[in-house]
Design a protein around this motif. Structure first.
Motif, short mmCIF file in Angstrom:
data_model
loop_
_atom_site.label_atom_id
_atom_site.label_comp_id
_atom_site.label_asym_id
_atom_site.label_seq_id
_atom_site.Cartn_x
_atom_site.Cartn_y
_atom_site.Cartn_z
N UNK A 51 -4.53 6.63 -3.20
CA UNK A 51 -3.71 5.55 -2.68
C UNK A 51 -3.75 4.37 -3.64
N UNK A 78 -0.59 12.14 0.41
CA UNK A 78 -1.33 13.10 1.22
C UNK A 78 -0.81 14.51 0.89
N UNK A 101 0.54 5.75 -0.52
CA UNK A 101 -0.42 6.84 -0.35
C UNK A 101 0.23 8.18 -0.70
N UNK A 155 0.82 -1.21 0.00
CA UNK A 155 0.00 0.00 0.00
C UNK A 155 0.86 1.26 0.00
N UNK A 178 2.55 1.39 3.68
CA UNK A 178 2.30 0.48 4.80
C UNK A 178 1.99 -0.90 4.25
N UNK A 189 1.68 0.13 10.85
CA UNK A 189 1.67 1.59 10.85
C UNK A 189 2.18 2.15 9.52
N UNK A 190 1.84 3.40 9.31
CA UNK A 190 2.18 4.13 8.09
C UNK A 190 3.57 4.74 8.23
N UNK A 191 4.37 4.58 7.18
CA UNK A 191 5.69 5.22 7.15
C UNK A 191 5.67 6.33 6.11
N UNK A 192 6.12 7.51 6.51
CA UNK A 192 6.08 8.67 5.64
C UNK A 192 7.46 9.03 5.10
N UNK A 193 7.45 9.62 3.91
CA UNK A 193 8.65 10.27 3.40
C UNK A 193 8.83 11.63 4.05
N UNK A 246 3.04 14.63 0.95
CA UNK A 246 3.64 13.56 1.73
C UNK A 246 3.27 12.21 1.14
N UNK A 301 -0.52 -4.02 5.10
CA UNK A 301 -1.67 -4.48 5.86
C UNK A 301 -2.08 -3.47 6.91
N UNK A 302 -2.21 -3.96 8.15
CA UNK A 302 -2.66 -3.10 9.25
C UNK A 302 -1.51 -2.50 10.03
#
Lengths: 114, 111
Positions: free
Chosen positions: B48, B35, B33, B31, B94, B99-103, B90, B96-97
């Motif tokens: 996404x 933002x 995304x 996944x 991620x 946590x989300x990792x951001x650039x 941004x 599955x469930x």
């Protein structure tokens, strides 16, 4: 309609005191919550999470409390340090499915004064 | 360590230009995304992707498109940039469930 709400856009505290950041949600089916911290010109980083089977999760100076009956969670930082100054976002996977996505609050900007 | 890399930290473009924002992740996440973050509005999901060549609209897709030709790369395209697209963009990924990792974000200014 915002499902996750952070009603305080900003908060200012003195170094060494407690910071309390609040988050409310509208759907009682939410079952997992996360807090992210964001410094200017950087991406958000994961801070701490809590599952609805718990009412408290602690990690060092950071504690998240969950009150399911009030549909409210809060992040406590004790003691607050100037390096904690950042924008804090509350987030949750939507209960209606699409758990790949996260619903974010609008954020609270915390300023910790030396 | 986990890494989400956005190709540019700062970009300045002119109204009407076509803009490409690139994002690469090295975690083999399914996944990805995009933002945007604006003062007082928080983080808003643009698009996404849950697999290669798959995409879904987020909350504010108007004026944007995306491309995911390879699992590790997710591109955001502004077909004709406008001043109201000036923002911090941004990318995140991620599995599955988890946590989300951001650039680190791309601050885009459209003049």
């Amino acid at each position: 309609d915002q499902q996750v709400k952070q009603n305080s856009p900003s908060l200012s505290v003195q170094e060494g005191r407690i910071s309390i950041l609040n988050c409310d949600y509208t759907n009682s089916m939410f079952d997992y919550f996360l807090w992210y911290k964001k410094y200017p010109a950087e991406g958000p980083t994961f801070l701490i999470s809590i599952s609805s089977i718990k009412d408290k999760n602690e990690d060092g100076r950071f504690t998240v409390f969950l009150n399911k009956s009030a549909k409210h969670l809060s992040l406590h930082i004790v003691p607050s340090q100037p390096g904690d100054s950042a924008v804090y976002f509350c987030a949750a996977p939507p209960p209606q499915g699409g758990s790949e996505k996260l619903v974010f609050g609008k954020g609270t900007k915390l300023t910790v004064n030396p | 360590d986990v890494k989400v890399t956005q190709s540019s930290r700062y970009l300045v473009k002119r109204t009407g230009e076509k803009v490409f924002l690139e994002c690469v992740q090295d975690m083999d996440h399914e996944n990805m995304f995009w933002y945007r973050q604006d003062p007082g509005l928080g983080l808003r999901l643009i698009y996404f992707s849950y697999d290669v060549k798959m995409k879904e609209k987020g909350d504010i897709p108007e004026g944007y498109s995306v491309s995911r030709e390879k699992k590790e790369r997710f591109s955001l395209i502004l077909e004709s940039a406008s001043t109201n697209q000036t923002s911090m963009y941004l990318c995140a990924s991620k599995q599955g469930n988890e946590k989300l990792f951001f650039g680190s974000g791309t601050q885009l200014s459209v003049l």
